[in-house]
Structure formats: structure tokens, C-alpha cells
Motif scaffolding. Structure first.
Motif, PDB file in Angstrom:
ATOM      1  N   ARG A   1      27.667  57.199  40.260  1.00  0.00           N
ATOM      2  CA  ARG A   1      29.005  56.620  40.172  1.00  0.00           C
ATOM      3  C   ARG A   1      29.401  56.468  38.712  1.00  0.00           C
ATOM      4  O   ARG A   1      28.554  56.247  37.855  1.00  0.00           O
ATOM      5  CB  ARG A   1      29.049  55.258  40.872  1.00  0.00           C
ATOM      6  CG  ARG A   1      28.914  55.318  42.377  1.00  0.00           C
ATOM      7  CD  ARG A   1      28.824  53.941  42.991  1.00  0.00           C
ATOM      8  NE  ARG A   1      27.514  53.333  42.801  1.00  0.00           N
ATOM      9  CZ  ARG A   1      27.208  52.084  43.119  1.00  0.00           C
ATOM     10  NH1 ARG A   1      28.153  51.283  43.622  1.00  0.00           N
ATOM     11  NH2 ARG A   1      25.998  51.613  42.933  1.00  0.00           N
TER      12      ARG A   1
ATOM     13  N   TYR B   1      26.002  56.584  46.094  1.00  0.00           N
ATOM     14  CA  TYR B   1      25.641  55.362  45.374  1.00  0.00           C
ATOM     15  C   TYR B   1      24.831  55.659  44.116  1.00  0.00           C
ATOM     16  O   TYR B   1      24.938  54.938  43.119  1.00  0.00           O
ATOM     17  CB  TYR B   1      24.865  54.412  46.293  1.00  0.00           C
ATOM     18  CG  TYR B   1      25.759  53.598  47.197  1.00  0.00           C
ATOM     19  CD1 TYR B   1      26.597  52.610  46.685  1.00  0.00           C
ATOM     20  CD2 TYR B   1      25.784  53.828  48.575  1.00  0.00           C
ATOM     21  CE1 TYR B   1      27.430  51.874  47.507  1.00  0.00           C
ATOM     22  CE2 TYR B   1      26.614  53.086  49.406  1.00  0.00           C
ATOM     23  CZ  TYR B   1      27.435  52.118  48.871  1.00  0.00           C
ATOM     24  OH  TYR B   1      28.271  51.393  49.683  1.00  0.00           O
TER      25      TYR B   1
ATOM     26  N   ASN C   1      33.004  59.581  43.720  1.00  0.00           N
ATOM     27  CA  ASN C   1      32.043  58.824  44.537  1.00  0.00           C
ATOM     28  C   ASN C   1      32.382  57.339  44.527  1.00  0.00           C
ATOM     29  O   ASN C   1      32.415  56.678  45.571  1.00  0.00           O
ATOM     30  CB  ASN C   1      30.617  59.012  44.000  1.00  0.00           C
ATOM     31  CG  ASN C   1      30.050  60.381  44.282  1.00  0.00           C
ATOM     32  OD1 ASN C   1      30.581  61.148  45.074  1.00  0.00           O
ATOM     33  ND2 ASN C   1      28.954  60.702  43.618  1.00  0.00           N
ATOM     34  N   LYS C   2      32.616  56.815  43.317  1.00  0.00           N
ATOM     35  CA  LYS C   2      32.901  55.391  43.197  1.00  0.00           C
ATOM     36  C   LYS C   2      34.204  55.029  43.891  1.00  0.00           C
ATOM     37  O   LYS C   2      34.294  53.993  44.582  1.00  0.00           O
ATOM     38  CB  LYS C   2      32.952  54.991  41.717  1.00  0.00           C
ATOM     39  CG  LYS C   2      33.097  53.491  41.497  1.00  0.00           C
ATOM     40  CD  LYS C   2      32.870  53.110  40.044  1.00  0.00           C
ATOM     41  CE  LYS C   2      32.916  51.590  39.877  1.00  0.00           C
ATOM     42  NZ  LYS C   2      32.641  51.186  38.482  1.00  0.00           N
TER      43      LYS C   2
ATOM     44  N   PRO D   1      30.963  61.908  40.086  1.00  0.00           N
ATOM     45  CA  PRO D   1      30.613  60.482  40.119  1.00  0.00           C
ATOM     46  C   PRO D   1      31.827  59.562  40.161  1.00  0.00           C
ATOM     47  O   PRO D   1      31.774  58.498  40.785  1.00  0.00           O
ATOM     48  CB  PRO D   1      29.781  60.286  38.847  1.00  0.00           C
ATOM     49  CG  PRO D   1      30.043  61.462  37.992  1.00  0.00           C
ATOM     50  CD  PRO D   1      30.385  62.582  38.904  1.00  0.00           C
TER      51      PRO D   1
END
Length: 375
Positions: free
Chosen positions: A303, A300, A315-316, A312
Motif C-alpha cells: 500500500r 495489504y 490497493n490502499k 500500491p
């Protein structure tokens, strides 16, 4: 070694400070205030996206009195290293390196990182200058345009470093060229259980005695960096990051994550960096138990919508796709969801991604053997 670098970020922790910074913050509270804590997280995330102006802006905006000793030391290091308008790029201490070629190599990369983190517009010129300097270390003319010529130069540099007792990983950790140098490593062999019942044999090299931990470690003042990566030789792990090698961070975030990289690279060698990271992070989320909240917090905090920033960006994508699989909104907070359901959903998303790749005709047979380490 193969020049393309695929790193997995380790957990963020401050590794170095100065006596002056500690003395100046002796009266700071045990925990940083909310604005300072947010600024530190923001600065770390911005640095992972190679956006130093935003990182410095966040650190300067928070009230200085809110930073505790550790966070104040991080802020002090970041400002001292990166907030130097009009000043030359700082070259960090070389740790007493006696080899002039290795010293010069490290200094060239540090200058390049410093310039490239500060201003995205100078990156093409900084990359050209880096390549010229690296070729000069070998007594060569600058390489031709294109990644293929630079990869060939890196192969020759790697061979030269090997003669000097130094292991190297050269290539790109998007978006910047990277340099990881270490002197010692230990080999161990594992069979790693991956989601869906796959069992992946993998060779792990535990690395010690570091000279350079890469651009993220440099940019973030030692508060983060590559915890490991996978290439044709096997999985490489920064031993100091994983304690006694028994914890979930090692078993899941290193062995699980990087073994998925290794399996995917063997099966789909042209997979993009963010796709590799996406699948490996799904493995982590499918297997994490004690480290689940820490792992999700890391996702979190960092991202991005740019696929050129594979960590990132993936991650998102992971957070959104797992939330959707659970029937939640794409922006739902998975830390509030049932842990077992999150693990199942992550495994299901990974399995669906595999089925889609196979249906699209990308399911080439895995390689039968691994290349042996060159050193």
C-alpha cells in the motif's frame, strides 16, 4: 504495439536460487521466523515501490538464522544483485541470446533498472542514458525531450524486434521504463462477465519463451512480476503464472482484471494508471472466492499514498473504499469481514465509480472494434 504498459502483478513466489545459498541454509526451519517473514514481505513491497534501499535495509535487519531455505535464497539474491556500493551495475546472464542487438537492449535496461532502483535522484540521468543507448542500437541520434519522441523510438524498436522473431512491450510500468520480451504466444478469444452484468469480448495472447519479464521481475529476483496487461490489441497473459488456465487466479485476477482494463481503455482512453488499477482490483475483489484471502493479503502487503505508484496506491484506495462501503473504519481488516458482503461492496463501489464518471461527462461510447495484433 501501444507503448504504454499497464501491468498486473502476479502472486509472489521465488523462482530462482543458488546452490551455495541452499547449502548455507540446509538447517533452516520449515517456516521463516516472524522477523524474517516480515522482512521478506517488506522487501517485496518496497521493491514494488521501486525503493531498493528500504528493501535491503529490511532484509539486513532480520536475524539471518530465521530465514528458511527459500527466503534465505531470496535474501541472498537480493543482496548479491542490489547491495553493491561502489561496484558497477551487474548485467544478468542473457540466457544464451545469439542476437547481439537483443543482448545489448536487455543489458541497457538492466543497467538502467539497477541504477534507478538504488537511487531515485539518478533516475533522470539514467533515463537519458537509456534513451541514448536505445537510439544507438538503431543507428540514430538520441531522441528529443518528451515522452512522444521516446514512444516513437519504441515503435521503431518494436518493429526491429519483430523482424528478429521477438515480441515486445515497451513503455512505462510506473515509475520506471519497462522491457518485456518473449518469443512465443498463443491467441484465444473469450467473453468475460464483469460486475454489473457487462459481458466483455476480449482477445487473449498467452505468452511463452521469455527473454525479459520486466523491471519488477528483475528487481525482486524473480519473486514477482507482471502477470499480464491490456492494450488496444487485447489482453496479454504470462502463461506460466496460471497453470491449466482453469483456476480462479486466471479467470478473475487475469481475465476479469485485464478485461476491465480493456473495457475502460476503450471507453475512457485518458484514464490515469492508478484509476485503471483501482477499477480492475475492485473487479477482482467482487469476484474472488477461493483466492480471496490471498488477494487481500497481497493488497495489504503493498500500500502506498503516491499515485505515481499505481498498484500500491490503488490497493490502499480499494481497501479503504470497500471498508467504508461496509460501514467499517477505513483501516478495518477486510479479511475478517463476511466474504459475500465484501464481494457485494466491491461491486457497489465499482458501480458508483462508473456512475460518477458518466455523470461527469466522461462516458464516451465504447469503441466498436479492437485493433488486430501487429504480429
Amino acid at each position: 504495439m501501444k507503448p504504454t504498459l499497464l501491468s498486473t502483478l502476479c502472486s509472489l513466489s521465488l523462482a530462482a536460487t543458488t546452490a551455495g545459498a541452499l547449502a548455507a541454509t540446509a538447517a533452516a526451519p520449515a517456516d521463516s521466523g516472524p522477523q524474517a517473514a516480515q522482512a521478506v514481505n517488506q522487501a517485496k513491497g518496497d521493491t514494488l515501490r521501486a525503493d531498493m534501499p528500504s528493501a535491503l535495509k529490511a532484509l539486513k535487519a532480520a536475524p539471518v538464522a530465521q530465514f528458511n531455505a527459500k527466503d534465505a535464497a531470496f535474501r541472498s539474491c537480493m543482496l548479491k544483485r542490489h547491495d553493491r556500493s561502489g561496484a558497477p551495475a551487474p548485467v544478468e546472464p542473457d540466457g544464451g541470446l545469439s542476437d547481439p542487438m537483443v543482448r545489448a537492449l536487455l543489458a541497457s535496461y538492466q543497467r538502467y533498472w539497477w541504477r534507478s532502483l538504488r537511487d531515485v535522484s539518478v533516475r533522470p540521468a539514467a533515463e537519458k542514458q537509456l534513451k541514448t543507448e536505445l537510439a544507438g542500437l538503431l543507428g540514430e541520434a538520441p531522441p528529443a525531450e518528451g515522452e512522444e519522441a521516446f514512444d516513437a523510438l519504441n515503435e521503431r524498436l518494436d518493429a526491429e524486434l519483430g523482424k528478429r522473431g521477438v515480441h515486445a512491450q515497451l513503455g512505462r510500468t510506473p515509475p520506471l521504463y519497462d522491457l518485456l520480451l518473449w518469443r512465443a504466444q498463443e491467441q484465444r478469444d473469450y467473453v468475460v462477465d464483469l460486475p454489473g452484468g457487462a459481458r466483455q469480448p476480449v482477445r487473449v495472447f498467452l505468452m511463452d519463451d521469455w527473454i525479459s519479464r520486466g523491471w519488477i521481475h528483475y528487481g525482486i529476483c524473480g519473486a514477482g512480476g507482471a502477470g499480464g496487461w491490456a492494450n488496444a490489441d487485447g489482453v496479454f497473459a504470462v502463461r506460466a503464472n496460471y497453470g491449466d488456465l482453469q483456476g480462479e487466479d486466471y479467470r478473475v485476477s487475469l481475465l476479469g482484471h485485464e478485461s476491465q482494463h480493456y473495457a475502460d481503455q476503450q471507453r475512457w482512453p485518458d484514464m490515469l494508471s492508478w484509476q485503471l488499477e483501482y477499477r480492475a482490483k475492485l473487479v477482482e475483489l467482487a469476484q474472488a472466492d477461493q483466492t480471496r484471502d490471498t488477494l487481500l493479503g497481497k493488497f495489504y502487503r503493498s500500500r502506498d499514498d503516491n499515485p505515481d505508484h499505481p498498484h500500491p496506491y490503488s490497493n490502499k484506495r480499494v481497501l479503504s473504499d470497500v471498508a467504508t462501503q461496509l460501514g467499517l473504519g477505513a483501516d478495518a481488516d477486510l479479511r475478517m469481514a463476511d466474504p459475500a458482503a465484501v464481494r457485494r461492496a466491491a461491486a457497489e463501489v465499482l458501480a458508483e465509480d462508473t456512475r460518477r464518471r458518466e455523470a461527469d461527462g466522461h462516458g464516451a461510447a465504447p469503441a466498436k472494434a479492437k485493433a488486430a495484433p501487429s504480429r
